[in-house]
Design an enzyme around this catalytic site. Structure first.
Site, PDB file in Angstrom:
ATOM      1  N   CYS A  83      22.206 -23.209  45.436  1.00 24.06           N
ATOM      2  CA  CYS A  83      22.594 -24.449  44.753  1.00 24.06           C
ATOM      3  C   CYS A  83      23.486 -24.141  43.548  1.00 24.06           C
ATOM      4  CB  CYS A  83      21.355 -25.250  44.389  1.00 24.06           C
ATOM      5  SG  CYS A  83      21.738 -26.978  44.129  1.00 24.06           S
ATOM      6  N   HIS A 175      17.563 -25.185  48.725  1.00 22.78           N
ATOM      7  CA  HIS A 175      16.595 -24.382  47.969  1.00 22.78           C
ATOM      8  C   HIS A 175      15.500 -23.806  48.871  1.00 22.78           C
ATOM      9  CE1 HIS A 175      17.829 -25.599  43.847  1.00 22.78           C
ATOM     10  NE2 HIS A 175      18.303 -26.648  44.489  1.00 22.78           N
ATOM     11  N   GLU A 177      13.539 -21.475  48.319  1.00 21.26           N
ATOM     12  CA  GLU A 177      12.370 -21.059  47.531  1.00 21.26           C
ATOM     13  C   GLU A 177      11.371 -22.198  47.352  1.00 21.26           C
ATOM     14  OE1 GLU A 177      15.271 -21.820  46.451  1.00 21.26           O
ATOM     15  OE2 GLU A 177      15.147 -22.892  44.548  1.00 21.26           O
TER      16      GLU A 177
HETATM   17  N1  GLN Z   1      23.865 -30.103  40.028  1.00 20.15           N
HETATM   18  C1  GLN Z   1      23.730 -28.748  39.574  1.00 20.15           C
HETATM   19  C2  GLN Z   1      25.075 -28.198  39.083  1.00 20.15           C
HETATM   20  O1  GLN Z   1      26.082 -28.732  39.393  1.00 20.15           O
HETATM   21  C3  GLN Z   1      23.174 -27.870  40.664  1.00 20.15           C
HETATM   22  C4  GLN Z   1      21.840 -28.425  41.109  1.00 20.15           C
HETATM   23  C5  GLN Z   1      20.832 -27.388  41.521  1.00 20.15           C
HETATM   24  O2  GLN Z   1      21.001 -26.191  41.348  1.00 20.15           O
HETATM   25  N2  GLN Z   1      19.727 -27.862  42.044  1.00 20.15           N
HETATM   26  O3  GLN Z   1      25.129 -27.259  38.365  1.00 20.15           O
END
Ligand code: GLN
Length: 209
Positions: A83, A175, A177
């Protein structure tokens, strides 16, 4: 067989660190939270978890950790970004000028799958993980808008890349995890084991010379 467990760091400046440490330990790694530049030296692999990408990138720069991570990754250390970690690893971010490590040749779009309360878990088809859908949790997740020639697309959601690999760099928009399914952690550990074995071979050759 390796004589010790692979040492895998989870960047612990901000974000969901504990869940990754637990999942990596379950998959057989010596997992450690990493907060300083010095701690990078001992690692066989590094995970950059979910969190807030602008904050973490600023902290990486302030602590002088950005250049050493880029160096290690360029010399073969496996890196996995989940992410936010995908954003931090990417070459660039669509529509905004945001510093990144630039070790993965993709353009990502931040928050592409919607707002926090639109977070979902979906069954994702990931052939590289074998049969059986992967329960993929998306939280304000990025998608891949441009994919470089050297980058392998491992999974897509609604026509957008959400899991990719470029040699020793792995990235997931979701994610792993946060679920009980440790197949992505196991996949990353196999990348780490392979990189270690390759390094050992080179080491032997240079001591023999
Ligand atoms: N929205 C976050 C970003 O742009 C990432 C979201 C996440 O890691 N769950 O940095």
């Amino acid at each position: 067989m390796a004589e010790r467990e692979p040492v895998v760091g989870v960047l612990a400046l901000q974000g969901d660190v504990e869940e990754h440490l637990a999942a990596l330990r379950r998959a057989g790694a010596d997992a450690r939270a990493v907060k300083t530049r010095e701690q990078l030296d001992a690692l066989d692999g590094l995970v950059i978890p979910g969190g807030e990408s602008t904050t973490v990138m600023k902290l990486l720069q302030r602590f002088g950790m950005d250049a050493p991570i880029i160096d290690r990754v360029q010399s073969g250390m496996p890196l996995w970004g989940t992410c936010m970690g995908m954003i931090v690893a990417a070459r660039d971010v669509a529509d905004i000028r945001q510093p990144t490590l630039g070790v993965l040749d993709v353009t990502v779009r931040r928050n592409a799958f919607g707002r926090q309360n639109e977070s979902v878990e979906i069954d994702l088809d990931v052939p590289a993980l074998g049969p059986g859908a992967f329960p993929a949790v998306f939280i304000r997740a990025p998608w891949i808008e441009r994919i470089g020639d050297e980058v392998e697309l491992l999974a897509s959601r609604d026509g957008h890349g959400v899991m990719v690999r470029q040699a020793n760099v792995l990235a997931t928009s979701f994610h792993p995890e946060l679920t009980g399914d440790s197949r992505v952690h196991a996949y990353f550990l196999s990348m780490v084991e392979r990189a270690r074995a390759a390094r050992k071979k080179i080491g032997k050759r240079s001591t023999a010379a």
